[in-house]
Design an enzyme around this catalytic site. Structure first.
Site, PDB file in Angstrom:
ATOM      1  N   ARG A 169     -13.729 -74.631  13.946  1.00 57.48           N
ATOM      2  CA  ARG A 169     -13.610 -73.230  13.521  1.00 57.48           C
ATOM      3  C   ARG A 169     -13.651 -73.171  11.995  1.00 57.48           C
ATOM      4  O   ARG A 169     -12.784 -73.750  11.336  1.00 57.48           O
ATOM      5  CB  ARG A 169     -12.295 -72.648  14.026  1.00 57.48           C
ATOM      6  CG  ARG A 169     -12.051 -71.177  13.678  1.00 57.48           C
ATOM      7  CD  ARG A 169     -10.656 -70.758  14.171  1.00 57.48           C
ATOM      8  NE  ARG A 169     -10.485 -71.039  15.587  1.00 57.48           N
ATOM      9  CZ  ARG A 169      -9.292 -71.085  16.198  1.00 57.48           C
ATOM     10  NH1 ARG A 169      -8.184 -70.870  15.509  1.00 57.48           N
ATOM     11  NH2 ARG A 169      -9.223 -71.350  17.488  1.00 57.48           N
ATOM     12  N   HIS A 219      -8.179 -76.418  13.990  1.00 60.55           N
ATOM     13  CA  HIS A 219      -9.579 -76.338  14.417  1.00 60.55           C
ATOM     14  C   HIS A 219     -10.533 -76.554  13.244  1.00 60.55           C
ATOM     15  O   HIS A 219     -11.641 -77.065  13.424  1.00 60.55           O
ATOM     16  CB  HIS A 219      -9.866 -74.959  15.017  1.00 60.55           C
ATOM     17  CG  HIS A 219      -9.394 -74.792  16.429  1.00 60.55           C
ATOM     18  ND1 HIS A 219     -10.150 -75.155  17.519  1.00 60.55           N
ATOM     19  CD2 HIS A 219      -8.234 -74.287  16.928  1.00 60.55           C
ATOM     20  CE1 HIS A 219      -9.486 -74.878  18.628  1.00 60.55           C
ATOM     21  NE2 HIS A 219      -8.324 -74.342  18.296  1.00 60.55           N
ATOM     22  N   ASP A 233     -10.377 -76.074  22.360  1.00 58.86           N
ATOM     23  CA  ASP A 233      -9.726 -75.209  23.347  1.00 58.86           C
ATOM     24  C   ASP A 233     -10.593 -75.228  24.604  1.00 58.86           C
ATOM     25  O   ASP A 233     -11.790 -74.901  24.538  1.00 58.86           O
ATOM     26  CB  ASP A 233      -9.619 -73.769  22.838  1.00 58.86           C
ATOM     27  CG  ASP A 233      -8.687 -73.631  21.646  1.00 58.86           C
ATOM     28  OD1 ASP A 233      -7.784 -74.472  21.492  1.00 58.86           O
ATOM     29  OD2 ASP A 233      -8.873 -72.677  20.866  1.00 58.86           O
ATOM     30  N   GLU A 246       0.222 -73.694  23.672  1.00 62.74           N
ATOM     31  CA  GLU A 246      -1.048 -73.329  24.309  1.00 62.74           C
ATOM     32  C   GLU A 246      -1.491 -74.442  25.249  1.00 62.74           C
ATOM     33  O   GLU A 246      -1.783 -75.558  24.807  1.00 62.74           O
ATOM     34  CB  GLU A 246      -2.136 -73.093  23.244  1.00 62.74           C
ATOM     35  CG  GLU A 246      -1.813 -71.963  22.279  1.00 62.74           C
ATOM     36  CD  GLU A 246      -2.791 -71.845  21.118  1.00 62.74           C
ATOM     37  OE1 GLU A 246      -2.734 -70.827  20.416  1.00 62.74           O
ATOM     38  OE2 GLU A 246      -3.615 -72.786  20.926  1.00 62.74           O
ATOM     39  N   HIS A 250      -5.095 -76.135  24.315  1.00 61.32           N
ATOM     40  CA  HIS A 250      -5.346 -76.594  22.941  1.00 61.32           C
ATOM     41  C   HIS A 250      -4.995 -78.070  22.785  1.00 61.32           C
ATOM     42  O   HIS A 250      -3.866 -78.472  23.046  1.00 61.32           O
ATOM     43  CB  HIS A 250      -4.501 -75.732  21.996  1.00 61.32           C
ATOM     44  CG  HIS A 250      -4.568 -76.110  20.554  1.00 61.32           C
ATOM     45  ND1 HIS A 250      -5.097 -75.275  19.589  1.00 61.32           N
ATOM     46  CD2 HIS A 250      -4.158 -77.214  19.882  1.00 61.32           C
ATOM     47  CE1 HIS A 250      -4.996 -75.841  18.407  1.00 61.32           C
ATOM     48  NE2 HIS A 250      -4.432 -77.031  18.559  1.00 61.32           N
TER      49      HIS A 250
END
Length: 237
Positions: free
Chosen positions: A89, A134, A141, A216, A219
């Site tokens: 990301r 990320h 993910d 999460e 993740h």
């Protein structure tokens, strides 16, 4: 001045080229992976395409991608494929999240991703931050896809849902794979099978060098990530 500008521009191009060279197209390494890149679409907690996502693809460091290939090979023997929602990301995407979170009037996706939370607490409770693992290129993910039913495996909750229902220890102990059963403050729960499904993914990821986080179930970050202190900003393309 012109020389200074040229030098700065050259250094920027060099940095971008170096950053891009550290990342590989995930499907080149894991061709069986299914991609549903949520931040390229409008179905995400912001409700629009996120800055930096120029193609609906997934990038990872080669080391992380190779480890994910091992995970894929294992779960395929169990009748599953990996479905990836996000991988590398860029920092500009994280900056987009931060700007969105600061705009308290924009709550168009609240019913789907944070129905019990006031948007003002997203920073305080850690759902939005100025830096993301990320961006270092070795975090992914993902979920499981059942090849027999041709559907996502039922994990009892959606990707990017902000709340305790997304925690790996919700309704159970992930260290012992033991279902306990409980309710969230909103009265939600998951079934023993849904908890077990989360653990199938978790155990496969841990066996191949990834580590989870406490908030999460989807993740995971490579334990020995090659760039633990570098936050890249090249676009996803």
């Amino acid at each position: 001045m012109k020389k200074l500008l040229f030098t700065s521009y050259f250094l920027l191009l060099t940095f971008c080229a170096t950053a891009q060279s550290q990342l590989v197209n995930l499907t080149d390494v894991v061709p069986d992976a299914i991609l549903e890149i949520r931040y390229y679409s409008t179905y995400n907690f912001v409700g629009q395409r996120i800055d930096g996502y120029e193609r609906p693809t997934a990038l990872l460091t080669k080391l992380a991608a190779d480890s994910l290939r091992a995970v894929s090979d294992e779960v395929k023997q169990m009748g599953y494929r990996l479905k990836v929602y996000d991988a590398y990301r860029p920092q500009k995407a994280v900056d987009h999240f931060v700007r969105w979170a600061a705009n308290l009037s924009d709550t168009i996706m609240k019913p789907y991703f944070y129905p019990e939370l006031d948007k003002s607490v997203l920073f305080v409770q850690g759902y939005i931050a100025e830096k993301s693992g990320h961006t270092r290129g070795s975090t992914v993910d993902l979920t499981l896809f059942d090849m027999k039913t041709e559907k996502e495996v039922d994990m009892g909750g959606t990707f990017d849902f902000f709340g305790p229902e997304s925690h790996p220890d919700f309704c159970g102990n992930p260290d012992t794979d033991t279902f306990i059963g409980t309710y969230s403050p909103a009265g939600r729960t998951i079934t023993p099978q849904q908890f077990h499904n989360r653990m199938i993914l978790r155990k496969a990821m841990l066996r191949h060098g990834f580590k989870p986080i406490d908030t999460e179930w989807w993740h995971f970050t490579l334990k020995d990530e090659p760039h633990p202190d570098t936050y890249f900003n090249v676009p996803v393309k």
